[in-house]
Design an enzyme around this catalytic site. Structure first.
Site, PDB file in Angstrom:
ATOM      1  N   LYS A 281       0.452  -1.050  -0.185  1.00 51.20           N
ATOM      2  CA  LYS A 281       0.257   0.321  -0.280  1.00 51.20           C
ATOM      3  C   LYS A 281       1.162   1.183  -0.033  1.00 51.20           C
ATOM      4  CE  LYS A 281      -4.016  -0.997   1.897  1.00 51.20           C
ATOM      5  NZ  LYS A 281      -6.060  -0.688   3.057  1.00 51.20           N
TER       6      LYS A 281
ATOM      7  N   LYS B  54      -5.096 -10.357  -6.624  1.00 47.42           N
ATOM      8  CA  LYS B  54      -5.898 -10.359  -5.895  1.00 47.42           C
ATOM      9  C   LYS B  54      -7.242  -9.608  -6.020  1.00 47.42           C
ATOM     10  CE  LYS B  54      -6.436  -8.445  -1.825  1.00 47.42           C
ATOM     11  NZ  LYS B  54      -6.767  -7.612  -0.911  1.00 47.42           N
TER      12      LYS B  54
ATOM     13  N   LYS C  63     -11.156  -4.080  -4.236  1.00 46.38           N
ATOM     14  CA  LYS C  63     -11.629  -2.916  -4.651  1.00 46.38           C
ATOM     15  C   LYS C  63     -11.045  -2.032  -5.050  1.00 46.38           C
ATOM     16  CE  LYS C  63     -12.390  -2.859  -0.019  1.00 46.38           C
ATOM     17  NZ  LYS C  63     -13.457  -3.463   1.178  1.00 46.38           N
TER      18      LYS C  63
HETATM   19  P1  AMP Z   1     -10.994  -5.384   3.042  1.00 48.81           P
HETATM   20  O1  AMP Z   1     -11.562  -5.531   1.305  1.00 48.81           O
HETATM   21  O2  AMP Z   1      -8.982  -5.649   2.728  1.00 48.81           O
HETATM   22  O3  AMP Z   1     -11.077  -4.741   3.900  1.00 48.81           O
HETATM   23  O4  AMP Z   1     -10.593  -7.341   2.945  1.00 48.81           O
HETATM   24  C1  AMP Z   1     -11.752  -7.393   3.525  1.00 48.81           C
HETATM   25  C2  AMP Z   1     -12.144  -9.328   3.965  1.00 48.81           C
HETATM   26  O5  AMP Z   1     -12.351  -9.562   2.302  1.00 48.81           O
HETATM   27  C3  AMP Z   1     -10.280 -10.003   4.606  1.00 48.81           C
HETATM   28  O6  AMP Z   1     -11.152 -10.958   5.676  1.00 48.81           O
HETATM   29  C4  AMP Z   1      -9.963 -10.335   3.580  1.00 48.81           C
HETATM   30  O7  AMP Z   1      -9.019 -11.319   3.312  1.00 48.81           O
HETATM   31  C5  AMP Z   1     -10.883 -10.133   2.605  1.00 48.81           C
HETATM   32  N1  AMP Z   1     -10.615 -10.620   1.012  1.00 48.81           N
HETATM   33  C6  AMP Z   1     -10.701  -9.616   0.235  1.00 48.81           C
HETATM   34  N2  AMP Z   1      -9.933  -9.500  -1.082  1.00 48.81           N
HETATM   35  C7  AMP Z   1     -10.427 -10.873  -1.272  1.00 48.81           C
HETATM   36  C8  AMP Z   1      -9.808 -11.823  -2.078  1.00 48.81           C
HETATM   37  N3  AMP Z   1      -9.876 -11.563  -3.292  1.00 48.81           N
HETATM   38  N4  AMP Z   1     -10.367 -12.992  -2.208  1.00 48.81           N
HETATM   39  C9  AMP Z   1     -10.274 -13.494  -0.402  1.00 48.81           C
HETATM   40  N5  AMP Z   1     -10.898 -12.543  -0.044  1.00 48.81           N
HETATM   41  C10 AMP Z   1     -10.700 -11.397   0.214  1.00 48.81           C
END
Ligand code: AMP
Ligand code: TRP
Length: 353
Positions: free
Chosen positions: A133, A216, A219
């Site tokens: 990041k 990955k 968003k």
């Molecule tokens: P975040 O959007 O970074 O706050 O992620 C929130 C949750 O979603 C966390 O548990 C991440 O590990 C999961 N997550 C985000 N992107 C992915 C992805 N591409 N595949 C699987 N889990 C994800």
């Protein structure tokens, strides 16, 4: 059990290192944009499963984590409510799961400060999410982005949570949470914080970008075609899957045939997760088919799962006051658990009060 008990080596306890602690599930998602299929399969859907496990569950919108990178205030407010709507629409029930936003429970930041003083610079320097990041210009990253994992450890440990369902990318942060708990317990000669287990389960713990099977799904990816958003309509979902990058080969009948085919593996894993199946079983059904045949099947499955959720999210978003009321109620319950844990932590550390 939330009391301090006498120090013993938790590894020696035949009932496991967290034998004295009430099992409790905590997880969080940042309201830093819309929800993706990765968030849904890797996190939210598993939050809903845990809700029915008989263990107390707490799910947070981690707005204080979101602002470690710049967020437009109006968009942050909207994204926080939309995330709550996503939780509700996917099946979280506020009478069974505690849902709240992080900033409404000040105990998270109170404990985070203590953890800033427990964690070492060297530990945080190794965090891959910070490196990703912050990018090349680390001098310009916020201090909050660097200290992010200490706040995350506080989110978890302020409830003495024993289980944290997350996607694969969060494993390193949970390991750091464990290191912080162990160092705190050792430094102060107590057995106060549990050593939390990451729960990284299922076929979709790492959903990849539709444009690049080595990245990955996120968003924050600049390309909207790289991800399926939970608010995408049926046509958009179908179009994104149709245009998803693949290779020219037909699908294999066995998992070994996905070796070196990251994009193919990703689409099959998404299919398996949506169908409640596994990669091997899916391949016995679709092996030998071309992507031109498989992609519409996948699109149909994705639309069937996501459309009712996005329709319900849109309905819930028409009444933001109702969402705010649910979050406020959740914060009250969360504070009931968190406040005594912070109070006891401060006593252990030697604060007079
Ligand atoms: P975040 O959007 O970074 O706050 O992620 C929130 C949750 O979603 C966390 O548990 C991440 O590990 C999961 N997550 C985000 N992107 C992915 C992805 N591409 N595949 C699987 N889990 C994800
Ligand atoms: N760091 C997590 C992510 O980016 C979000 C998060 C913050 C979290 N606090 C947490 C996840 C506590 C689980 C538990 O995905």
């Amino acid at each position: 059990m939330d009391a301090v008990h006498t120090q013993s080596d938790p590894a020696d306890d035949p009932a496991g290192p967290n034998a004295g602690f009430t099992p409790r599930v905590f997880s969080g998602i940042q309201p830093s944009g819309g929800l993706t299929l990765g968030n849904y399969l890797g996190a939210i859907r598993r939050f809903v499963e845990k809700q029915d496990s008989g263990i107390e569950t707490l799910y947070c919108m981690v707005d204080l984590h979101a602002i470690t990178v710049w967020q437009d205030p109006a968009k942050l407010r909207h994204a926080t409510r939309e995330l709550a709507a996503g939780y509700l629409a996917a099946g979280l029930d506020p009478t069974r799961s505690t849902m709240f936003n992080q900033s409404q429970v000040p105990e998270h930041t109170q404990l985070a400060w203590i953890f800033n003083c427990v964690a070492r610079m060297g530990w945080l320097n190794r965090m891959t999410q910070f490196k990703d990041k912050a990018g090349k210009n680390r001098e310009n990253a916020s201090v909050g982005l660097f200290a992010y994992p200490c706040l995350m450890a506080a989110d978890i440990l302020v409830y003495h949570a024993t289980e944290v369902p997350v996607g694969e990318d969060q494993k390193q942060h949970i390991e750091l949470t464990r290191d912080i708990a162990i160092k705190f317990n050792t430094d102060f000669g107590v057995d106060f914080f549990p050593v939390t287990e990451p729960v990284i389960e299922g076929v979709a713990t790492r959903v990849m970008s539709l444009r690049d099977g080595t990245k990955k799904m996120s968003k924050s990816d600049p390309s909207d075609m790289s991800r399926i958003n939970m608010t995408d309509d049926a046509d958009t979902i179908a179009k994104k899957i149709r245009k998803a990058r693949t290779d020219p080969e037909a699908l294999p009948s066995e998992e070994a045939g996905l070796e070196g085919r990251a994009e193919a593996r990703n689409l099959v894993a998404i299919y398996a997760a949506l169908a409640g199946s596994d990669v091997e079983t899916v391949l016995t059904e679709v092996g030998g088919r071309q992507f031109s045949e498989f992609k519409p099947m996948l699109a149909e499955l994705a639309v069937a799962e996501l459309s009712p959720i996005s329709a319900e999210m849109a309905r819930l978003m028409e009444d933001p006051a109702a969402i705010d009321a649910i979050l406020a109620g959740g914060a009250v319950r969360a504070r009931e658990i968190a406040a005594p844990i912070v109070k006891r932590t401060y006593e252990i550390v030697g604060m007079v009060g």
